[in-house]
Design a protein around this motif. Structure first.
Motif, PDB file in Angstrom:
ATOM      1  N   GLU A 205       9.045  57.752  37.131  1.00 47.97           N
ATOM      2  CA  GLU A 205       8.260  56.598  35.939  1.00 47.97           C
ATOM      3  C   GLU A 205       7.351  55.225  37.098  1.00 47.97           C
ATOM      4  O   GLU A 205       7.967  54.155  37.572  1.00 47.97           O
ATOM      5  N   LEU A 206       6.934  55.105  36.466  1.00 46.24           N
ATOM      6  CA  LEU A 206       5.976  54.253  36.879  1.00 46.24           C
ATOM      7  C   LEU A 206       5.301  53.089  35.152  1.00 46.24           C
ATOM      8  O   LEU A 206       5.089  53.578  34.354  1.00 46.24           O
ATOM      9  N   LEU A 207       5.227  52.328  35.546  1.00 46.84           N
ATOM     10  CA  LEU A 207       5.237  51.053  34.871  1.00 46.84           C
ATOM     11  C   LEU A 207       3.185  50.721  34.374  1.00 46.84           C
ATOM     12  O   LEU A 207       2.951  51.225  34.976  1.00 46.84           O
ATOM     13  N   GLY A 208       3.279  51.898  32.831  1.00 49.72           N
ATOM     14  CA  GLY A 208       1.430  51.633  32.080  1.00 49.72           C
ATOM     15  C   GLY A 208       1.545  50.382  31.942  1.00 49.72           C
ATOM     16  O   GLY A 208       0.363  50.466  31.546  1.00 49.72           O
ATOM     17  N   GLY A 209       2.322  49.839  31.202  1.00 48.21           N
ATOM     18  CA  GLY A 209       1.847  48.376  30.515  1.00 48.21           C
ATOM     19  C   GLY A 209       3.111  47.340  30.407  1.00 48.21           C
ATOM     20  O   GLY A 209       3.946  47.936  29.461  1.00 48.21           O
ATOM     21  N   VAL A 210       2.410  45.943  29.837  1.00 53.15           N
ATOM     22  CA  VAL A 210       3.626  45.338  29.818  1.00 53.15           C
ATOM     23  C   VAL A 210       3.374  44.062  28.598  1.00 53.15           C
ATOM     24  O   VAL A 210       2.277  44.240  29.148  1.00 53.15           O
ATOM     25  N   LEU A 211       4.710  43.879  27.818  1.00 51.83           N
ATOM     26  CA  LEU A 211       3.941  42.927  26.446  1.00 51.83           C
ATOM     27  C   LEU A 211       5.500  41.606  27.165  1.00 51.83           C
ATOM     28  O   LEU A 211       6.181  42.224  27.422  1.00 51.83           O
ATOM     29  N   ILE A 212       5.551  40.498  26.853  1.00 48.05           N
ATOM     30  CA  ILE A 212       6.201  39.210  27.431  1.00 48.05           C
ATOM     31  C   ILE A 212       6.303  38.351  25.927  1.00 48.05           C
ATOM     32  O   ILE A 212       4.746  38.019  26.663  1.00 48.05           O
ATOM     33  N   VAL A 213       7.347  38.436  25.039  1.00 49.70           N
ATOM     34  CA  VAL A 213       7.545  37.518  23.944  1.00 49.70           C
ATOM     35  C   VAL A 213       8.515  36.831  24.724  1.00 49.70           C
ATOM     36  O   VAL A 213       9.359  37.265  24.854  1.00 49.70           O
ATOM     37  N   ASP A 214       8.383  35.951  23.642  1.00 52.33           N
ATOM     38  CA  ASP A 214       8.915  34.834  23.459  1.00 52.33           C
ATOM     39  C   ASP A 214       9.621  34.609  21.998  1.00 52.33           C
ATOM     40  O   ASP A 214       9.236  33.915  21.389  1.00 52.33           O
ATOM     41  N   VAL A 215      11.244  35.122  21.913  1.00 51.49           N
ATOM     42  CA  VAL A 215      11.627  34.950  20.909  1.00 51.49           C
ATOM     43  C   VAL A 215      13.136  34.753  20.108  1.00 51.49           C
ATOM     44  O   VAL A 215      14.043  34.958  21.599  1.00 51.49           O
ATOM     45  N   PRO A 216      13.136  34.691  19.243  1.00 54.28           N
ATOM     46  CA  PRO A 216      15.115  33.951  19.239  1.00 54.28           C
ATOM     47  C   PRO A 216      16.451  35.841  19.707  1.00 54.28           C
ATOM     48  O   PRO A 216      16.866  34.939  19.998  1.00 54.28           O
ATOM     49  N   THR A 217      15.730  36.264  19.617  1.00 55.07           N
ATOM     50  CA  THR A 217      16.782  37.949  19.137  1.00 55.07           C
ATOM     51  C   THR A 217      16.335  38.896  19.421  1.00 55.07           C
ATOM     52  O   THR A 217      14.980  39.175  19.682  1.00 55.07           O
ATOM     53  N   PHE A 218      17.277  40.058  20.103  1.00 55.78           N
ATOM     54  CA  PHE A 218      16.599  40.792  20.278  1.00 55.78           C
ATOM     55  C   PHE A 218      16.081  41.390  19.630  1.00 55.78           C
ATOM     56  O   PHE A 218      15.277  42.655  19.388  1.00 55.78           O
ATOM     57  N   ASP A 219      16.306  41.191  18.392  1.00 56.77           N
ATOM     58  CA  ASP A 219      16.451  42.304  17.051  1.00 56.77           C
ATOM     59  C   ASP A 219      14.745  42.289  16.445  1.00 56.77           C
ATOM     60  O   ASP A 219      13.921  42.639  16.319  1.00 56.77           O
ATOM     61  N   ASP A 220      14.234  40.496  16.785  1.00 57.57           N
ATOM     62  CA  ASP A 220      12.683  39.976  16.913  1.00 57.57           C
ATOM     63  C   ASP A 220      11.994  40.885  17.768  1.00 57.57           C
ATOM     64  O   ASP A 220      11.006  41.403  17.694  1.00 57.57           O
ATOM     65  N   ALA A 221      12.743  41.140  19.025  1.00 58.46           N
ATOM     66  CA  ALA A 221      11.549  41.765  19.952  1.00 58.46           C
ATOM     67  C   ALA A 221      11.426  43.079  19.861  1.00 58.46           C
ATOM     68  O   ALA A 221      10.495  44.134  20.613  1.00 58.46           O
TER      69      ALA A 221
END
Length: 113
Positions: free
Chosen positions: A71-87
């Motif tokens: 499997e090869l990555l097709g796209g990414v988004l990095i977010v800075d949030v307080p919790t896993f649920d927010d992610a």
């Protein structure tokens, strides 16, 4: 807060060539929403038809990704949030926009060495 990687595999988008501009617009709208919310860190798409290589730990350079990669990555988004649920909420928005499932992973906490 914590950085989370939201990503999808190359070739998993459920869209025809004709639908890709609408998918791109929807993806850009999610990115803008993340920027407006102050949680955006980075995003990008990867195209394995472009130049790429693998550098082994011995320094040997070979064309392309590791041969054993399935499997090869097709796209990414990095977010800075307080919790896993927010992610997960941002991943749900990204999944709807990109028309494919998203993987969510937490980065190790950043430390200065």
């Amino acid at each position: 807060m914590t950085h989370y990687l939201i990503s999808f595999d190359d070739g998993t988008m459920d869209a025809t060539e004709e639908e890709l501009p609408a998918v791109a617009d929807a993806g850009h709208a999610v990115i803008q929403e993340a920027k407006d919310a102050g949680v955006f860190v980075f995003s990008g798409g990867l195209d394995y038809r472009q130049q790429h290589a693998t550098v082994g730990r011995d320094g040997v350079v070979t064309d392309g990704p590791y041969p054993e990669s399935k499997e090869l990555l097709g796209g990414v988004l990095i977010v800075d949030v307080p919790t896993f649920d927010d992610a997960l909420k941002w991943a749900a928005k990204t999944a709807a926009a990109c028309r494919c499932a998203q993987d969510v992973r937490e980065f190790f906490p950043f430390r200065r060495f």
